[in-house]
Design an enzyme around this catalytic site. Structure first.
Site, short mmCIF file in Angstrom:
data_model
loop_
_atom_site.label_atom_id
_atom_site.label_comp_id
_atom_site.label_asym_id
_atom_site.label_seq_id
_atom_site.Cartn_x
_atom_site.Cartn_y
_atom_site.Cartn_z
N THR A 15 -4.11 6.14 2.43
CA THR A 15 -4.37 7.52 2.85
C THR A 15 -5.13 8.27 1.76
O THR A 15 -4.83 9.42 1.44
CB THR A 15 -3.07 8.26 3.23
N LYS B 140 -11.05 -1.61 7.50
CA LYS B 140 -9.74 -1.38 8.11
C LYS B 140 -10.00 -0.90 9.54
O LYS B 140 -10.48 0.21 9.74
CB LYS B 140 -8.98 -0.33 7.29
N GLU C 167 0.86 -1.19 0.00
CA GLU C 167 0.00 0.00 0.00
C GLU C 167 0.89 1.24 0.00
O GLU C 167 1.58 1.52 0.97
CB GLU C 167 -0.90 -0.01 1.24
#
Length: 214
Positions: free
Chosen positions: A74, A134, A44
């Protein structure tokens, strides 16, 4: 296999996503390769990395999809998500749930993994089609929180990020997580240019996760 299902399956099989934060695109690229060499096939690239979309594009050009699943992290809004997808991101991760991002990812059949802390947030995200929740920041509650979530929401697909370490990763997995997201605990060696340490740590995470699943 449908690309979206293939991406989710590979993340599940690995049990870990390497969360790459770095001071430069070059450093992020090196961290990603070091994690891959340690056996982690899911990376990621966070959008806190300068030129994150270029890092994603460069990784995609130099490493085949069979070797590495590349995601964007993000991601705060649908505009950033679209930039990431066009650069080659195969999944999108956010620190918080965003409906616009969920809709865009669903439109293009890209897995969406929003950060949630409360059951209300999780249910909202699931209703909007989020593929993986998440659990963030995981350090606030620890692995036992997963059991608490799984009581009323056994169908929730959970991946904690934040607070995951070599010492507790086995507990996260045993308590019901499909995978974990790991940042500094995994990539810390890069701060001193010790990418071999990143590779060694990656291999250790993979080993513990496999053992926990037995």
């Amino acid at each position: 296999m449908i690309p979206k299902i293939k991406t989710l399956t590979r993340i599940y099989e690995a049990g870990i996503v390497a969360v790459v934060r770095a001071e430069s695109g070059d450093q992020a690229f090196k961290i990603a390769k070091a994690c891959m060499e340690g056996g982690i096939p899911a990376i990621e690239i966070t959008f806190t990395v300068p030129g994150a979309e270029e890092v994603i594009r460069d990784l995609r050009k130099s490493i085949s999809p069979e070797e590495l699943v590349i995601g964007a992290g993000t991601v705060l809004d649908s505009e950033t998500a679209r930039i990431a997808i066009l650069a080659g991101a195969e999944y999108v991760v956010s620190p918080a749930f965003d409906l616009g991002t969920a809709k865009l990812c669903n439109r293009y059949q890209i897995p969406y993994m929003p950060g949630c802390m409360t059951l209300t947030e999780m249910i909202t995200a699931m209703e909007a089609g989020a593929d993986v929740i998440k659990v963030f920041p995981g350090s606030v509650f620890g692995p036992d929180f997963i059991k608490a979530i799984k009581g009323p929401l056994p169908q929730a697909v959970l991946m904690p990020t934040g607070g995951v370490s070599l010492e507790n990763v086995g507990s996260w997995i045993k308590n019901g997580c499909i995978a974990v997201g790991v940042g500094g605990e995994l990539t810390g060696g890069a701060k001193t240019g010790d990418y071999d340490r990143v590779t060694t740590t990656a291999a250790r995470f993979i080993e513990i996760i496999k053992e926990a699943r037995k």
